[in-house]
Design a protein around this motif. Structure first.
Motif, PDB file in Angstrom:
ATOM      1  N   LEU A   1       0.819  -1.209   0.000  1.00  0.00           N
ATOM      2  CA  LEU A   1       0.000   0.000   0.000  1.00  0.00           C
ATOM      3  C   LEU A   1       0.856   1.264   0.000  1.00  0.00           C
ATOM      4  CD1 LEU A   1      -2.832  -1.003   2.509  1.00  0.00           C
ATOM      5  CD2 LEU A   1      -3.056  -0.709   0.039  1.00  0.00           C
ATOM      6  N   GLN A   2       1.942   1.238   0.715  1.00  0.00           N
ATOM      7  CA  GLN A   2       2.804   2.420   0.766  1.00  0.00           C
ATOM      8  C   GLN A   2       3.537   2.640  -0.552  1.00  0.00           C
ATOM      9  OE1 GLN A   2       5.181   1.513   4.236  1.00  0.00           O
ATOM     10  NE2 GLN A   2       3.759   2.538   5.633  1.00  0.00           N
ATOM     11  N   ARG A   3       3.984   1.572  -1.174  1.00  0.00           N
ATOM     12  CA  ARG A   3       4.750   1.711  -2.417  1.00  0.00           C
ATOM     13  C   ARG A   3       3.864   2.222  -3.557  1.00  0.00           C
ATOM     14  NH1 ARG A   3       9.538  -0.082  -4.315  1.00  0.00           N
ATOM     15  NH2 ARG A   3       9.890  -1.282  -2.403  1.00  0.00           N
ATOM     16  N   TYR A   4       2.608   1.777  -3.619  1.00  0.00           N
ATOM     17  CA  TYR A   4       1.756   2.120  -4.757  1.00  0.00           C
ATOM     18  C   TYR A   4       0.639   3.100  -4.383  1.00  0.00           C
ATOM     19  CZ  TYR A   4       4.252  -1.660  -7.018  1.00  0.00           C
ATOM     20  OH  TYR A   4       5.244  -2.446  -7.540  1.00  0.00           O
ATOM     21  N   ALA A   5       0.815   3.808  -3.281  1.00  0.00           N
ATOM     22  CA  ALA A   5      -0.205   4.758  -2.825  1.00  0.00           C
ATOM     23  C   ALA A   5      -0.499   5.808  -3.889  1.00  0.00           C
ATOM     24  CB  ALA A   5       0.245   5.435  -1.533  1.00  0.00           C
ATOM     25  N   TYR A   6      -1.781   6.057  -4.137  1.00  0.00           N
ATOM     26  CA  TYR A   6      -2.262   7.045  -5.107  1.00  0.00           C
ATOM     27  C   TYR A   6      -1.773   6.729  -6.529  1.00  0.00           C
ATOM     28  CZ  TYR A   6      -3.003   9.300  -0.637  1.00  0.00           C
ATOM     29  OH  TYR A   6      -3.366   9.550   0.667  1.00  0.00           O
ATOM     30  N   ALA A   7      -1.517   5.445  -6.759  1.00  0.00           N
ATOM     31  CA  ALA A   7      -1.044   5.010  -8.071  1.00  0.00           C
ATOM     32  C   ALA A   7      -1.742   3.700  -8.422  1.00  0.00           C
ATOM     33  CB  ALA A   7       0.479   4.858  -8.056  1.00  0.00           C
ATOM     34  N   ASN A   8      -1.185   2.970  -9.380  1.00  0.00           N
ATOM     35  CA  ASN A   8      -1.795   1.736  -9.869  1.00  0.00           C
ATOM     36  C   ASN A   8      -0.830   0.574  -9.711  1.00  0.00           C
ATOM     37  OD1 ASN A   8      -2.825   4.168 -11.609  1.00  0.00           O
ATOM     38  ND2 ASN A   8      -4.454   2.643 -11.659  1.00  0.00           N
ATOM     39  N   ALA A   9      -1.393  -0.625  -9.617  1.00  0.00           N
ATOM     40  CA  ALA A   9      -0.564  -1.809  -9.408  1.00  0.00           C
ATOM     41  C   ALA A   9      -1.169  -3.012 -10.114  1.00  0.00           C
ATOM     42  CB  ALA A   9      -0.420  -2.090  -7.917  1.00  0.00           C
ATOM     43  N   THR A  10      -0.354  -4.031 -10.295  1.00  0.00           N
ATOM     44  CA  THR A  10      -0.780  -5.299 -10.882  1.00  0.00           C
ATOM     45  C   THR A  10      -0.696  -6.390  -9.828  1.00  0.00           C
ATOM     46  OG1 THR A  10       1.450  -5.927 -11.561  1.00  0.00           O
ATOM     47  CG2 THR A  10       0.160  -4.564 -13.106  1.00  0.00           C
ATOM     48  N   VAL A  11      -1.277  -7.539 -10.143  1.00  0.00           N
ATOM     49  CA  VAL A  11      -1.146  -8.695  -9.254  1.00  0.00           C
ATOM     50  C   VAL A  11       0.322  -9.060  -9.088  1.00  0.00           C
ATOM     51  CG1 VAL A  11      -1.623 -11.162  -9.039  1.00  0.00           C
ATOM     52  CG2 VAL A  11      -3.451  -9.596  -9.727  1.00  0.00           C
ATOM     53  N   GLU A  12       1.092  -8.968 -10.178  1.00  0.00           N
ATOM     54  CA  GLU A  12       2.523  -9.268 -10.099  1.00  0.00           C
ATOM     55  C   GLU A  12       3.239  -8.317  -9.140  1.00  0.00           C
ATOM     56  OE1 GLU A  12       0.749  -9.084 -12.887  1.00  0.00           O
ATOM     57  OE2 GLU A  12       0.777 -11.233 -13.371  1.00  0.00           O
ATOM     58  N   ASP A  13       2.838  -7.053  -9.143  1.00  0.00           N
ATOM     59  CA  ASP A  13       3.419  -6.093  -8.195  1.00  0.00           C
ATOM     60  C   ASP A  13       3.162  -6.532  -6.761  1.00  0.00           C
ATOM     61  OD1 ASP A  13       4.299  -4.398 -10.247  1.00  0.00           O
ATOM     62  OD2 ASP A  13       2.407  -3.293 -10.269  1.00  0.00           O
ATOM     63  N   PHE A  14       1.928  -6.946  -6.500  1.00  0.00           N
ATOM     64  CA  PHE A  14       1.592  -7.381  -5.139  1.00  0.00           C
ATOM     65  C   PHE A  14       2.375  -8.627  -4.749  1.00  0.00           C
ATOM     66  CE2 PHE A  14      -0.969 -10.251  -2.476  1.00  0.00           C
ATOM     67  CZ  PHE A  14      -0.956  -9.516  -1.299  1.00  0.00           C
ATOM     68  N   LEU A  15       2.403  -9.626  -5.623  1.00  0.00           N
ATOM     69  CA  LEU A  15       3.116 -10.864  -5.299  1.00  0.00           C
ATOM     70  C   LEU A  15       4.607 -10.597  -5.101  1.00  0.00           C
ATOM     71  CD1 LEU A  15       1.376 -13.388  -7.736  1.00  0.00           C
ATOM     72  CD2 LEU A  15       0.991 -13.100  -5.268  1.00  0.00           C
ATOM     73  N   HIS A  16       5.167  -9.713  -5.908  1.00  0.00           N
ATOM     74  CA  HIS A  16       6.580  -9.354  -5.729  1.00  0.00           C
ATOM     75  C   HIS A  16       6.809  -8.739  -4.358  1.00  0.00           C
ATOM     76  CE1 HIS A  16      10.630  -7.945  -6.621  1.00  0.00           C
ATOM     77  NE2 HIS A  16      10.263  -6.737  -6.210  1.00  0.00           N
ATOM     78  N   GLU A  17       5.907  -7.879  -3.936  1.00  0.00           N
ATOM     79  CA  GLU A  17       6.036  -7.238  -2.628  1.00  0.00           C
ATOM     80  C   GLU A  17       5.944  -8.269  -1.516  1.00  0.00           C
ATOM     81  OE1 GLU A  17       7.252  -3.642  -1.433  1.00  0.00           O
ATOM     82  OE2 GLU A  17       6.507  -4.042  -3.462  1.00  0.00           O
ATOM     83  N   MET A  18       5.029  -9.231  -1.660  1.00  0.00           N
ATOM     84  CA  MET A  18       4.869 -10.270  -0.635  1.00  0.00           C
ATOM     85  C   MET A  18       6.068 -11.212  -0.621  1.00  0.00           C
ATOM     86  SD  MET A  18       2.089  -9.587   1.017  1.00  0.00           S
ATOM     87  CE  MET A  18       2.029 -11.075   1.998  1.00  0.00           C
ATOM     88  N   GLU A  19       6.592 -11.549  -1.792  1.00  0.00           N
ATOM     89  CA  GLU A  19       7.769 -12.422  -1.842  1.00  0.00           C
ATOM     90  C   GLU A  19       8.984 -11.729  -1.228  1.00  0.00           C
ATOM     91  OE1 GLU A  19       7.287 -15.503  -5.553  1.00  0.00           O
ATOM     92  OE2 GLU A  19       8.033 -13.484  -6.022  1.00  0.00           O
TER      93      GLU A  19
END
Length: 700
Positions: A407-425
């Motif tokens: 949430l902090q990295r993509y705040a007020y912006a857009n993201a993909t599922v890959e972005d989320f999984l990368h952050e979790m990994e």
């Protein structure tokens, strides 16, 4: 070159311009100052919008989404600009240089066919005092009423100014800065301080009163209700402050907007919509305390609030990433309910959704969570399950850290599922390849894995699964097994599932004994079952008529009326003053049964019919109207006024209600007598509501 070839080349040229202007990210729209005047009688919006934008590359044209509008002025930097408009796209021509900011100003007139809904202005009378105007941008596009950019990846800071009749209340996204009153109108001004996507733009106009709360973190919470509904405010908004505080702590990222408000509206298209800072929801959730047991707003309340982070703060790039919105909002709504109602509630809801998703898979209807065309059950229920499984995989601490980082990295912006999984990994150091294949890519719901997660986490689910397995191999002793399970586990949810699944394996006299001291959900499970009402269970079903549940009362009344005809008049007397849920579920059934009960208040048949028939009127919410139409069809008792109401319904803005009305009309038109009446009544429709029925009549 032939004229046809020239037109093809010209079309390709214009298409390439649009791709360059929008798809190529050649501009960055920064701010929008919007001023609109709304005329509800003519369903007309006139307005101006002043955009501040930056060119990111050399451009000759900027293209905006604008649906069926008229433009009286287009200026860039205060100077008139050359433009063309084809009813869908507005092209503004001039030289735009990279790195420079520009001011784009438009004056326009719109007659929105979607995205803005004028409630109570179409019909004779005033819809019982219920006149509203409200928006729905997601799936409909705000460009029906505001020329702009429909693309979710284009985020900007919006300030709205709305002029309307001063006798109404108006609200929109953001903080209300001022209200200025003229002779007959007022102008409300609203300010946003952070960027958002255009589909989250919203306004609501109607008659409301307000209850104000403050979150533990100091965020103003505004809860709106209709005048006269003050007694419904507490049960409708029950736990609202608690939900806000729970989610802010659980998500561990501060609520990202200036204010949070919620407003019910008539005939909303969905349960709710998470417009930035301003949730709009269906007034079918405006309930009394008794209805809270059957249908409350808690889950929708938490779901739409969770979207303020998941969807509004961080927005998907496109439809294949929709899990980042609906799955996350559904999961965090469950977490809020877990905090409010306990672990058992949480795990039984997961168990129920797992069984539903498994049935869908077994029927060959399973869907990938990355399919942009997947249905709501996939995005909501399977999406929530995927997050539950992910949290179990990486652990609470690392899961929460990954969510916060995302949430902090993509705040007020857009993201993909890959972005989320990368952050979790990155946060958890787990390889999520197998997780993605099993929970996101696969069309099959991993039911076995889901049940293992549940049985490892909850003793009641573990006991119920053991019961299921035991009954599979020991059918001859099912009665003893079920009674033993009932006596060992006094959880109302456990027992309700037992009754729902296995009531047919228990004799009526045993069920009667069990129900005498059963909890509300267990008793409701029997009322909802497909069993009859033998004499042994009559007394129990009669006691259901006094349960604090409108769903239980409705089903018990119907089953008693069918299976115990000698007591019909008494059952009607016991339930004569009950309306039930907001859709009048008990009252509509009661009126229908009263019409067909010969020894109940003879001479009042016309009174009962007039009341039932009257509920098809457009002044009532569409769920009440739908129920009345269904019962009238069963009774084969339509007046010409009912047919007129049905014809209005066939042009309703809610696709579910519209589809129901059209299907009912088609059934009626198979009868020559009803067809003649429909032809006669159709002549009474205003032109804007007659297109569908006139076409159908021509086809006959």
């Amino acid at each position: 070159m032939s004229q046809r070839s020239f037109l093809i080349l010209f079309s390709l040229f214009i298409f390439s311009i649009r791709l360059a202007a929008q798809g190529g990210n050649k501009t960055d729209f920064l701010e929008a100052e919007v001023a609109i005047l709304i005329n509800p009688v003519d369903k007309e919006i006139s307005g101006t919008v002043h955009y501040t934008l930056e060119a990111l590359a050399s451009l000759d044209v900027i293209t905006l989404d604008a649906r069926k509008m008229k433009f009286s002025e287009v200026r860039v930097g205060g100077k008139k600009a050359r433009f063309d408009y084809d009813g869908r796209y507005l092209n503004v021509y001039r030289k735009f240089k990279p790195g420079q900011q520009y001011e784009l100003s438009l004056a326009y007139l719109a007659h929105p066919e979607e995205a803005v809904y004028f409630i109570g202005w179409d019909y004779p009378g005033d819809a019982d005092g219920m006149r509203q105007v409200w928006t729905q941008g997601q799936g409909k596009y705000s460009s029906h009423w505001l020329p702009g950019i429909d693309d979710m990846t284009e985020k900007m800071v919006y300030d709205l100014q709305i002029t309307f009749d001063k006798g109404y209340f108006v609200t929109a996204n953001g903080i209300q800065r001022s209200v200025s009153v003229a002779d007959s109108t007022a102008t409300w001004s609203f300010d946003m301080d952070k960027p958002m996507s255009s589909y989250l733009l919203a306004f609501v106009i109607g008659n409301y009163e307000k209850k104000e709360l403050t979150s533990e973190s100091g965020v103003p919470i505004e809860l709106y209700y209709y005048p006269g509904d003050s007694l419904y405010t507490e049960p409708t908004y029950r736990y609202s402050a608690e939900i806000f505080n729970i989610l802010e702590k659980e998500i561990d990222v501060a609520y990202p907007w200036q204010v949070y408000r919620q407003l019910p509206v008539r005939d909303f298209l969905y349960a709710g919509m998470e417009n930035t800072s301003t949730t709009i929801f269906s007034d079918a959730y405006v309930i009394d305390s008794l209805a809270f047991t059957d249908k409350n707003y808690v889950n929708v309340n938490a779901h739409e609030l969770a979207h303020q982070w998941f969807g509004n703060l961080v927005t998907e790039v496109s439809g294949e990433h929709h899990w980042l919105h609906e799955g996350f909002a559904s999961y965090y709504a469950l977490l809020a309910e877990r905090e409010l109602f306990g672990d058992d509630y949480f795990y039984w809801k997961l168990f129920e959704s797992a069984r539903t998703l498994d049935r869908m898979s077994q029927q060959g209807k399973g869907e990938s969570l990355l399919d942009p065309n997947a249905g709501s059950l996939t995005f909501y229920e399977k999406g929530a399950w995927a997050l539950f499984a992910l949290r179990e995989l990486v652990g609470d601490k690392l899961f929460n850290a990954g969510i916060t980082s995302f949430l902090q990295r993509y705040a007020y912006a857009n993201a993909t599922v890959e972005d989320f999984l990368h952050e979790m990994e990155t946060t958890s150091t787990e390889d999520l390849t197998t997780f993605k294949e099993q929970w996101l890519d696969s069309r099959q719901f991993p039911y076995r894995e889901a049940i293992l997660l549940l049985t490892d986490s909850n003793e009641d689910i573990r006991d119920f699964r053991a019961l299921q397995n035991t009954l599979t191999v020991a059918k001859d002793s099912s009665r003893a097994i079920l009674l033993d399970a009932w006596n060992k586990n006094d959880s109302d949810l456990f027992r309700a599932n037992l009754v729902s699944d296995y009531h047919k394996l228990l004799p009526a006299e045993v069920l009667s004994e069990l129900m005498a001291n059963a909890g509300l959900k267990s008793r409701q499970a029997l009322a909802l079952s497909n069993s009859g009402v033998p004499d042994t269970l009559t007394e129990i079903y009669e006691s259901f008529l006094e349960d604090p549940s409108y769903v239980t009362i409705e089903n018990a009344l119907f089953k008693l009326w069918v299976h115990q005809p000698e007591g019909r008049a008494d059952y009607l007397r016991k339930t004569s003053g009950i309306k039930g849920l907001p859709n009048y579920n008990v009252r509509l059934l009661w009126l229908t049964l009263a019409l067909f009960t010969k020894d109940y208040e003879p001479g009042k048949e016309e009174e009962f019919f007039n009341e039932l028939s009257g509920y098809t009127d457009p002044k009532y919410p569409f769920d009440i109207r739908l129920g009345a139409f269904r019962y009238l069809e069963e009774a084969r008792m339509f007046t010409e006024k009912n047919i007129l109401d049905l014809l209005f319904a066939s042009a309703h803005h809610s696709w579910q209600f519209r589809k129901f009305a059209r299907n009912l009309l088609e059934r009626l038109m198979k009868d020559d007598k009803q067809l003649a009446r429909i032809r006669r009544v159709a002549e009474m429709l205003p032109e804007g509501k007659a297109a569908y029925i006139n076409q159908k009549l021509k086809e006959l």
